[in-house]
Write a protein that holds these residues in place. Structure first.
Motif, short mmCIF file in Angstrom:
data_model
loop_
_atom_site.label_atom_id
_atom_site.label_comp_id
_atom_site.label_asym_id
_atom_site.label_seq_id
_atom_site.Cartn_x
_atom_site.Cartn_y
_atom_site.Cartn_z
N HIS A 35 0.86 -1.18 0.00
CA HIS A 35 0.00 0.00 0.00
C HIS A 35 0.90 1.24 0.00
O HIS A 35 1.19 1.83 1.04
N SER A 36 1.33 1.61 -1.17
CA SER A 36 2.40 2.60 -1.33
C SER A 36 2.02 3.97 -0.81
O SER A 36 2.89 4.74 -0.36
N TRP A 37 0.74 4.32 -0.86
CA TRP A 37 0.32 5.66 -0.46
C TRP A 37 0.61 5.97 1.00
O TRP A 37 0.64 7.13 1.42
N GLU A 38 0.86 4.96 1.81
CA GLU A 38 1.07 5.15 3.24
C GLU A 38 2.52 5.48 3.61
O GLU A 38 2.88 5.47 4.79
N GLY A 39 3.35 5.79 2.62
CA GLY A 39 4.78 5.96 2.87
C GLY A 39 5.13 6.87 4.03
O GLY A 39 6.02 6.56 4.83
N GLN A 40 4.45 8.01 4.16
CA GLN A 40 4.81 8.96 5.22
C GLN A 40 4.28 8.56 6.59
O GLN A 40 4.51 9.26 7.58
N LEU A 41 3.59 7.41 6.68
CA LEU A 41 3.09 6.90 7.97
C LEU A 41 3.97 5.78 8.51
O LEU A 41 3.56 5.03 9.39
N ARG A 44 -4.51 14.63 0.28
CA ARG A 44 -4.64 15.39 -0.96
C ARG A 44 -3.90 14.62 -2.06
O ARG A 44 -3.11 13.72 -1.77
N PRO A 45 -4.11 14.97 -3.32
CA PRO A 45 -3.32 14.31 -4.38
C PRO A 45 -1.81 14.41 -4.11
O PRO A 45 -1.08 13.45 -4.33
N ARG A 46 -1.35 15.55 -3.62
CA ARG A 46 0.08 15.70 -3.36
C ARG A 46 0.55 14.73 -2.28
O ARG A 46 1.71 14.29 -2.30
N ASP A 47 -0.30 14.39 -1.32
CA ASP A 47 0.07 13.44 -0.28
C ASP A 47 0.18 12.02 -0.85
O ASP A 47 1.06 11.26 -0.45
N ILE A 48 -0.73 11.69 -1.77
CA ILE A 48 -0.62 10.41 -2.46
C ILE A 48 0.69 10.34 -3.23
O ILE A 48 1.41 9.33 -3.20
N TYR A 49 1.02 11.43 -3.91
CA TYR A 49 2.27 11.47 -4.68
C TYR A 49 3.47 11.25 -3.77
O TYR A 49 4.36 10.43 -4.05
N VAL A 50 3.51 11.97 -2.66
CA VAL A 50 4.64 11.88 -1.74
C VAL A 50 4.73 10.47 -1.15
O VAL A 50 5.82 9.89 -1.06
N GLY A 51 3.60 9.90 -0.73
CA GLY A 51 3.61 8.55 -0.17
C GLY A 51 4.11 7.53 -1.17
O GLY A 51 4.96 6.68 -0.85
N ASN A 52 3.60 7.61 -2.39
CA ASN A 52 4.03 6.67 -3.42
C ASN A 52 5.49 6.87 -3.80
O ASN A 52 6.23 5.90 -4.02
N MET A 53 5.91 8.13 -3.91
CA MET A 53 7.30 8.39 -4.25
C MET A 53 8.24 7.85 -3.17
O MET A 53 9.25 7.19 -3.48
N LEU A 54 7.93 8.10 -1.91
CA LEU A 54 8.77 7.61 -0.82
C LEU A 54 8.83 6.09 -0.81
O LEU A 54 9.90 5.49 -0.65
N THR A 55 7.69 5.44 -1.00
CA THR A 55 7.67 3.98 -1.04
C THR A 55 8.48 3.46 -2.21
O THR A 55 9.27 2.51 -2.06
N ILE A 82 8.05 15.40 2.27
CA ILE A 82 7.51 14.43 3.23
C ILE A 82 7.06 15.14 4.49
O ILE A 82 5.96 14.89 5.02
N ASP A 83 7.88 16.05 5.00
CA ASP A 83 7.55 16.76 6.24
C ASP A 83 6.29 17.62 6.06
O ASP A 83 5.43 17.67 6.96
N GLU A 84 6.18 18.29 4.91
CA GLU A 84 4.98 19.10 4.66
C GLU A 84 3.74 18.24 4.62
O GLU A 84 2.70 18.59 5.21
N SER A 85 3.84 17.09 3.95
CA SER A 85 2.69 16.20 3.84
C SER A 85 2.29 15.63 5.19
O SER A 85 1.12 15.63 5.57
N ARG A 86 3.28 15.18 5.94
CA ARG A 86 3.00 14.60 7.25
C ARG A 86 2.40 15.64 8.20
O ARG A 86 1.46 15.35 8.94
N THR A 87 2.94 16.84 8.17
CA THR A 87 2.40 17.91 9.02
C THR A 87 0.94 18.19 8.68
O THR A 87 0.09 18.35 9.56
N HIS A 88 0.65 18.25 7.39
CA HIS A 88 -0.74 18.47 6.96
C HIS A 88 -1.65 17.36 7.47
O HIS A 88 -2.73 17.63 8.02
N LEU A 89 -1.24 16.10 7.28
CA LEU A 89 -2.09 14.97 7.67
C LEU A 89 -2.32 14.94 9.18
O LEU A 89 -3.45 14.73 9.64
N PHE A 90 -1.27 15.15 9.95
CA PHE A 90 -1.39 15.13 11.40
C PHE A 90 -2.31 16.26 11.88
O PHE A 90 -3.16 16.07 12.74
#
Length: 461
Positions: free
Chosen positions: A80-86, A112-123, A435-443
């Motif tokens: 589940h690649s989208w979960e990378g930042q978790l 957001r779409p950008r969070d999906i991108y970041v999660g998938n990219m990190l994975t 990654i930090d921006e995405s994680r901060t937004h999600l939290f």
């Protein structure tokens, strides 16, 4: 290009047209080529041209591989690649409910779409760094067309080989109008006429024949989270109606009775097993389904599943599988009334992580073994590293001792993506910032207050 795609990766450099790997110990994963104590691999135009001793080639980029082990790129058949930042947000999770609470019922709905991108990219980058050159991306958080596009574009930008299995979210509100019709849109936008050889499309759906019909119409595989103890009764009807086919990929397959396994084998369903996930989350009996699959003549792939509780490398997946199977064998030997369990050899586990994983992804004709004519997905492991030296057995070194830090070189379709132990073309500073921006937004959106020392994810604060 969207704003969140900028700066994470440097502009891609041209790959050499011809690469010659010299002097490696080669584990080809092919019965005809076999294992070569000291051999060469010639790559040209993204494909393997020759494997053997003392190969010469003009104008080739030489990779000196003395004291290295060459293996095919490994295949993660379910992530589940989208979960990378978790990553590791819930290290002591004990149930599937714990996993869902830390993903689907908390942060997922705020992606957001950008969070999906970041999660998938990190994975994807994490996979490549760990020698996983192919991943089946189980993308069950596709909330809109833009989310789906972001998931695919992250894989394309990263340069990994992937099967993108687009699926509907589990919780929260989302654009229901784009599912499952989104699949045809994705196919037309990214996958039409085979214009992209690295990424292929699939559907992620449960046992839902009405949705499967759309995947069949488009000619794409269907990925399903399948728990045999709860879902086995549905197999017979699906099989009777001809709905189980070789384009089905089943994850987990825990606690499936013999009758169900016979149906899967007869229908040709592809299977992957999850040594760590099934044990960590106590899925049904907590035991991965290798033994039952083997007894019914099915060769499963190996899958990491997610990184929300543990690491994302295939080396650990192989080791956990080895030891879980040993424990079950010991228990059954002490109970003579029960069927014996065969131990899994190191070489057999590497097959599961390479050629069998490729078959699960439907890519066995392209990858999974080091054979002339196949696309060049190759991993070089440095046995001069202090934790691996001396290497007295190649399979033992790879399966029982190697780790991502020992991977010197990773090649995907003839393109070098990791060399001298480092990923190529990654702007680490910008990646971490994204990654930090995405994680901060999600939290923040979820009202979650992070705690570096809490080992259990609790309900949101």
């Amino acid at each position: 290009m969207t704003d969140y795609q900028r700066n994470i990766l440097y502009p891609a450099s041209l790959s050499p047209k011809r690469i010659l790997i010299k002097g490696a110990t080669i584990l080809s994963m092919d019965v005809n080529i076999g294992n070569i104590p000291k051999g060469d691999i010639l790559i040209e135009g993204g494909k393997i041209v020759s494997v053997g001793a003392e190969i010469s080639a003009d104008q080739a980029q030489i990779i000196e591989a003395d004291n290295m082990i060459a293996i095919p790129g490994m295949v993660d058949t379910h992530r589940h690649s989208w979960e990378g930042q978790l990553r590791r947000i819930n290290p002591n999770a004990e149930s599937l409910e714990d996993y869902c609470n830390a993903t689907h019922f908390s942060f997922a709905k705020y992606y957001r779409p950008r969070d999906i991108y970041v999660g998938n990219m990190l994975t994807a980058l994490g996979c490549m760094d760990a020698g996983i050159t192919t991943v089946i991306d189980n993308s069950h958080n596709s909330r809109s067309a833009a989310h789906s596009d972001a998931a695919v574009e992250a894989m394309l930008d990263a340069g990994i080989r992937a099967v993108h299995a687009a699926g509907a979210p589990v919780s929260g509100t989302w654009d229901t109008a784009h599912w499952p019709g989104n699949l045809e849109r994705l196919q037309n936008k990214y996958f039409k006429d085979g214009n992209n050889s690295l990424i292929t499309l699939a559907m992620m759906a449960q046992l839902e024949p009405a949705q499967w019909a759309e995947a069949r119409r488009l000619g794409i595989p269907i990925v399903t989270e399948f728990f045999g103890g709860k879902m086995a009764d549905e197999l017979e009807g699906l099989h009777r109606e001809g709905l189980l086919r070789k384009d089905n990929i089943f994850n987990h397959c825990t606690c499936l009775p013999d009758k169900g396994w016979k149906i899967l084998r007869e229908a040709g369903v592809r299977v992957n097993v999850c040594p760590r996930s099934d044990a960590h989350y106590g899925i049904e009996d907590g035991m991965f389904a290798w033994q039952a699959a083997a007894q019914h003549g099915i060769r499963p792939g190996l899958s990491v599943d997610n990184e929300t509780s543990y690491s994302g490398d295939m080396f650990m997946e192989m080791r956990v599988a080895f030891y879980l199977q040993r424990v079950v064998g010991q228990l059954r030997r002490s109970d003579q009334s029960r069927q014996s369990v065969e131990t899994i050899s190191a070489s057999r586990l590497l097959e599961a992580a390479t050629i069998d994983g490729a078959a699960c992804a439907g890519l066995q004709d392209r990858i999974g073994s080091l054979v002339p004519g196949k696309q060049a997905d190759v991993v070089l492991i440095n046995t001069e590293d202090i934790n691996l030296y001396p290497s007295n057995n190649a399979f033992g070194t790879v399966v029982h001792a190697a780790e991502r830090s020992n991977i010197d070189t990773v090649i995907i379709c003839g393109r070098i993506v990791k060399q001298r132990g480092a990923l190529i073309g990654v702007n680490a500073k910008e990646l971490r910032a994204a990654i930090d921006e995405s994680r901060t937004h999600l939290f923040s959106a979820a009202g979650y207050k992070p705690d570096q020392f809490s080992e259990n994810f609790s309900a949101l604060n």
